[in-house]
Design a protein around this motif. Structure first.
Motif, PDB file in Angstrom:
ATOM      1  N   UNK A 321       9.396  20.113  21.164  1.00 12.00           N
ATOM      2  CA  UNK A 321      10.347  21.123  20.708  1.00 12.00           C
ATOM      3  C   UNK A 321      10.626  20.911  19.219  1.00 12.00           C
ATOM      4  N   UNK A 322      10.524  21.991  18.443  1.00 10.67           N
ATOM      5  CA  UNK A 322      10.758  21.921  17.004  1.00 10.67           C
ATOM      6  C   UNK A 322      11.838  22.905  16.604  1.00 10.67           C
ATOM      7  N   UNK A 323      12.797  22.424  15.831  1.00  8.80           N
ATOM      8  CA  UNK A 323      13.833  23.266  15.236  1.00  8.80           C
ATOM      9  C   UNK A 323      13.547  23.346  13.736  1.00  8.80           C
ATOM     10  N   UNK A 324      13.532  24.569  13.186  1.00  8.87           N
ATOM     11  CA  UNK A 324      13.272  24.760  11.752  1.00  8.87           C
ATOM     12  C   UNK A 324      14.440  25.490  11.115  1.00  8.87           C
ATOM     13  N   UNK A 325      14.882  25.002   9.965  1.00  7.85           N
ATOM     14  CA  UNK A 325      15.928  25.647   9.165  1.00  7.85           C
ATOM     15  C   UNK A 325      15.267  26.100   7.867  1.00  7.85           C
ATOM     16  N   UNK A 326      15.103  27.416   7.691  1.00 12.06           N
ATOM     17  CA  UNK A 326      14.392  27.961   6.533  1.00 12.06           C
ATOM     18  C   UNK A 326      15.342  28.824   5.705  1.00 12.06           C
ATOM     19  N   UNK A 327      15.370  28.581   4.388  1.00 16.85           N
ATOM     20  CA  UNK A 327      16.180  29.415   3.496  1.00 16.85           C
ATOM     21  C   UNK A 327      15.287  30.039   2.433  1.00 16.85           C
ATOM     22  N   UNK A 328      15.809  31.065   1.749  1.00 17.28           N
ATOM     23  CA  UNK A 328      15.033  31.752   0.716  1.00 17.28           C
ATOM     24  C   UNK A 328      15.590  31.477  -0.679  1.00 17.28           C
ATOM     25  N   UNK A 362      10.047  20.512   3.379  1.00 19.59           N
ATOM     26  CA  UNK A 362       9.018  21.048   2.494  1.00 19.59           C
ATOM     27  C   UNK A 362       9.538  22.271   1.752  1.00 19.59           C
ATOM     28  N   UNK A 363       8.982  22.502   0.559  1.00 22.48           N
ATOM     29  CA  UNK A 363       9.280  23.721  -0.181  1.00 22.48           C
ATOM     30  C   UNK A 363       8.382  24.851   0.283  1.00 22.48           C
ATOM     31  N   UNK A 364       8.938  26.064   0.408  1.00 21.06           N
ATOM     32  CA  UNK A 364       8.156  27.219   0.832  1.00 21.06           C
ATOM     33  C   UNK A 364       7.382  27.803  -0.349  1.00 21.06           C
ATOM     34  N   UNK A 365       6.251  28.417  -0.067  1.00 24.55           N
ATOM     35  CA  UNK A 365       5.437  28.998  -1.126  1.00 24.55           C
ATOM     36  C   UNK A 365       6.187  30.098  -1.880  1.00 24.55           C
ATOM     37  N   UNK A 366       7.002  30.861  -1.169  1.00 22.19           N
ATOM     38  CA  UNK A 366       7.706  31.970  -1.802  1.00 22.19           C
ATOM     39  C   UNK A 366       9.142  31.593  -2.165  1.00 22.19           C
ATOM     40  N   UNK A 367       9.393  30.305  -2.364  1.00 26.05           N
ATOM     41  CA  UNK A 367      10.730  29.850  -2.709  1.00 26.05           C
ATOM     42  C   UNK A 367      11.487  29.383  -1.479  1.00 26.05           C
ATOM     43  N   UNK A 368      12.541  28.593  -1.710  1.00 24.19           N
ATOM     44  CA  UNK A 368      13.328  28.101  -0.592  1.00 24.19           C
ATOM     45  C   UNK A 368      12.748  26.825  -0.004  1.00 24.19           C
ATOM     46  N   UNK A 369      13.423  26.356   1.030  1.00 21.98           N
ATOM     47  CA  UNK A 369      13.069  25.089   1.664  1.00 21.98           C
ATOM     48  C   UNK A 369      13.099  25.253   3.171  1.00 21.98           C
ATOM     49  N   UNK A 370      12.213  24.542   3.860  1.00 21.69           N
ATOM     50  CA  UNK A 370      12.223  24.513   5.321  1.00 21.69           C
ATOM     51  C   UNK A 370      12.361  23.073   5.794  1.00 21.69           C
ATOM     52  N   UNK A 371      13.354  22.841   6.628  1.00 21.56           N
ATOM     53  CA  UNK A 371      13.553  21.540   7.270  1.00 21.56           C
ATOM     54  C   UNK A 371      13.146  21.682   8.728  1.00 21.56           C
ATOM     55  N   UNK A 372      12.254  20.801   9.182  1.00 22.01           N
ATOM     56  CA  UNK A 372      11.834  20.818  10.581  1.00 22.01           C
ATOM     57  C   UNK A 372      12.197  19.488  11.234  1.00 22.01           C
ATOM     58  N   UNK A 373      12.711  19.589  12.444  1.00 20.15           N
ATOM     59  CA  UNK A 373      12.998  18.402  13.251  1.00 20.15           C
ATOM     60  C   UNK A 373      12.373  18.611  14.616  1.00 20.15           C
TER      61      UNK A 373
END
Length: 385
Positions: A321-328, A362-373
């Motif tokens: 199970x993976x939870x991802x928090x992605x912002x722009x 990790x940093x997203x290609x189109x800006x922002x950050x994604x945290x995965x747990x």
């Protein structure tokens, strides 16, 4: 062998990231329009792109953008018929100008804002679905030029795809709202059926006391009313306990949803929770560890990201199970938020490791950050906390 396992894990995570991004396009309006803005800009040598959505009063609001150098056009309200985009949604067709500020084909209420972006040539194409205008997609270039038929056709295709994404995300939200509404109705019906009859009897008993003069009888009736009050109080406590109690497989979803609502309430930034799979029952230690990562990630978005939207998603694949928090936002993965002197996420990372999981930032290609747990779905060992 350990290296091969790590490579396999990285491959799985990459696949999860792709699935997340593609599914979230369908399930969240803000993310969908951000992706549209990025893809539209990539169609040609465009300096910037915008996506506007028609909202109350037939006014379009710029909600997503790529390549802008200022905030002049961000969240701009465009009435139907005004400027380039307003004209495109009013006429339901593409509208373009070689030089925005000198064109006599459009109105010029927004010249100063366009000048702040240094834009000259612009093209706007309406997003239309089943005859309804949903908004417009723009591209802009900081020099004078013309737009050919091929470019216009490509942008029309992108606008049609964007319309489908908007409708899909709206329907997904509507289905969620309907499910929540049905739950509320069931709760209300249950409370009504259990509590209302008792309250009616209490009211009738109290009204009858007014006509009584025998103190012993009055005391007896008061005793009966007290028993009925105790009964309805017990019913309410039982109903409230049932409403508050969550099945184990829903506990993580409820905690994350509450954190998203609290984040949105205190920051004003939209935060959406999307479950892309049925969440299995997890040991309490794993639920707490995952929730702590989500909470810390949201705090860092609030402090550092300057984001306009956040999406928290859950996916289950291959027993994990993976939870991802992605912002722009502007990105905070390399900021002091995860460096020396900041304990929040590092503590959460160690907590995840103790329950057999892990965290990536990790940093997203189109800006922002994604945290995965992530954690294994199967319970391993007696003590998971």
């Amino acid at each position: 062998m350990a290296g091969a396992s790590d490579a396999d894990a990285d491959t799985v995570l990459d696949q999860l990231a792709l699935r997340h991004s593609e599914l979230l396009v369908l399930l969240d309006e803000s993310i969908a329009m951000n992706v549209v803005a990025r893809r539209v800009r990539e169609l040609g040598a465009f300096d910037m792109s915008l996506v506007g959505r028609v909202e109350a009063g037939n006014r379009m609001v710029h909600r997503s953008w790529q390549g802008t150098t200022s905030t002049a056009l961000h969240r701009l309200v465009v009435p139907e018929g005004l400027g380039l985009g307003g004209k495109s949604i009013a006429q339901r067709k593409p509208v373009w100008v070689r030089d925005y500020r000198s064109s006599d084909a459009i109105t010029h209420e927004f010249d100063d804002l366009v000048a702040q972006e240094g834009l000259r040539a612009m093209l706007a194409v309406p997003m239309i679905y089943d005859g309804e205008v949903l908004g417009a997609v723009y591209v802009g270039i900081r020099s004078q030029t013309s737009f050919g038929d091929l470019v216009i056709a490509q942008l029309e295709d992108a606008a049609a795809a964007a319309s489908t994404s908007l409708i899909a995300s709206h329907r997904a939200k509507m289905h969620t709202d309907l499910a929540l509404g049905a739950d509320r109705r069931r709760m209300a019906a249950k409370l009504h059926d259990s509590v209302s009859p008792v309250l009616f009897r209490i009211g009738a008993e109290l009204r009858s006391l007014r006509s009584m003069h025998d103190l012993d009888r009055i005391r007896g009736r008061i005793d009966e009313v007290e028993r009925q009050v105790e009964s309805v109080t017990a019913m309410l406590r039982s109903s409230l306990a049932q409403l508050n109690e969550q099945p184990p497989e829903r506990e993580l979803a409820v905690v994350v949803q509450e954190d998203c609502e609290a984040f949105e309430e205190r920051t004003g930034i939209p935060a959406r929770f999307v479950a892309l799979a049925e969440i299995p029952e997890l040991a309490p230690g794993r639920v707490d560890a995952l929730a702590s990562v989500v909470r810390e990630a949201l705090v860092n978005v609030e402090k550092h990201a300057h984001a306009s939207t956040v999406v928290v998603s859950v996916v289950v694949t291959d027993g994990q199970l993976t939870v991802a928090v992605a912002d722009d936002g502007h990105g905070w993965a390399d900021s002091d938020a995860v460096g020396a002197g900041h304990l929040g996420l590092p503590l959460s990372v160690r907590r995840m490791e103790r329950v057999g999981g892990g965290v990536s930032i990790i940093g997203n290609e189109d800006g922002g950050t994604t945290v995965r747990a992530w954690v294994p779905c199967a319970v391993e060992g007696a003590d998971d906390g």
